[in-house]
Design an enzyme around this catalytic site. Sequence first.
Site, PDB file in Angstrom:
ATOM      1  N   SER A 116      23.132  13.399  83.282  1.00 14.65           N
ATOM      2  CA  SER A 116      23.960  12.996  84.415  1.00 14.65           C
ATOM      3  C   SER A 116      23.696  11.530  84.773  1.00 14.65           C
ATOM      4  O   SER A 116      23.861  10.659  83.930  1.00 14.65           O
ATOM      5  CB  SER A 116      23.701  13.953  85.587  1.00 14.65           C
ATOM      6  OG  SER A 116      24.686  13.831  86.583  1.00 14.65           O
ATOM      7  N   ASP A 170      32.254  21.610  83.517  1.00 17.62           N
ATOM      8  CA  ASP A 170      31.443  20.775  84.406  1.00 17.62           C
ATOM      9  C   ASP A 170      32.240  20.402  85.654  1.00 17.62           C
ATOM     10  O   ASP A 170      33.243  19.698  85.560  1.00 17.62           O
ATOM     11  CB  ASP A 170      31.011  19.505  83.660  1.00 17.62           C
ATOM     12  CG  ASP A 170      29.914  18.743  84.390  1.00 17.62           C
ATOM     13  OD1 ASP A 170      29.898  18.751  85.630  1.00 17.62           O
ATOM     14  OD2 ASP A 170      29.086  18.121  83.703  1.00 17.62           O
ATOM     15  N   HIS A 201      27.562  21.987  84.835  1.00 14.14           N
ATOM     16  CA  HIS A 201      26.750  20.760  84.814  1.00 14.14           C
ATOM     17  C   HIS A 201      25.299  21.156  84.578  1.00 14.14           C
ATOM     18  O   HIS A 201      24.497  21.239  85.516  1.00 14.14           O
ATOM     19  CB  HIS A 201      26.917  20.027  86.150  1.00 14.14           C
ATOM     20  CG  HIS A 201      26.448  18.598  86.131  1.00 14.14           C
ATOM     21  ND1 HIS A 201      26.996  17.648  85.300  1.00 14.14           N
ATOM     22  CD2 HIS A 201      25.483  17.965  86.849  1.00 14.14           C
ATOM     23  CE1 HIS A 201      26.406  16.478  85.521  1.00 14.14           C
ATOM     24  NE2 HIS A 201      25.470  16.653  86.444  1.00 14.14           N
TER      25      HIS A 201
END
Length: 225
Positions: A116, A170, A201
């Site tokens: 991320s 996600d 995610h």
Amino acid sequence: MSEALDAIEIETAKNPSASIIWLHGLGADGNDFAPIVPELDLPKEAIRFVFPHAPVQPVTINGGMRMRAWYDIADGALRREDERGVRASQALIETLIGREKKRGTKAGRLVLAGFSQGGAIALQTGLRHPERIAGIMALSTYVPIGEKLPAEASAANRDVPIFMAHGSYDPVIALARAEQSRGLLQSLGYSVEWREYPMPHSVCPEELAAIGAWLQKVLGVTRIA
């Protein structure tokens, strides 16, 4: 030079000759990915894993609450980029790279990895680093400040192996944004190994297996049967 970030370190054997700097996502810390080292099923070669803790700073989308973050995020879609924060974290990671080199890891035996926000900083730093590194691993993320990459990219890392993986479901960073980043990298001549998994995610066991295989390849280590 900036002071090196605090980090969790795991050495798989004495006198490591390779280093993997792995950056966590928003609101997490270096403990987030440290437990997966055994799950990567790497050969018994001396590798130092470095899991740094991002600085604590206010994050706009969380009402200005202070938390560990590599840069600020102004909206839930992650579309408004904090260029100043991105570049500040890039400098922090460059300091960690410099420390690993002083400890004996050559640039060609160093991998930058991240999830991320951490993956964005891994891409930001690795693609601009002046020496060829072993590889960049970017999980559930995107290329930050992409419009400036063509002018700022390091010639030394034009052929650096890049591993990108993303979840089809996600809800934090849309798959389309990751695909757009992959397209940008490929348009600039980078070779991207792309994986997509039916997950949100997060990471999944199949992804960890692919990561382990990729790390063996870029670090030049093989498993002895």
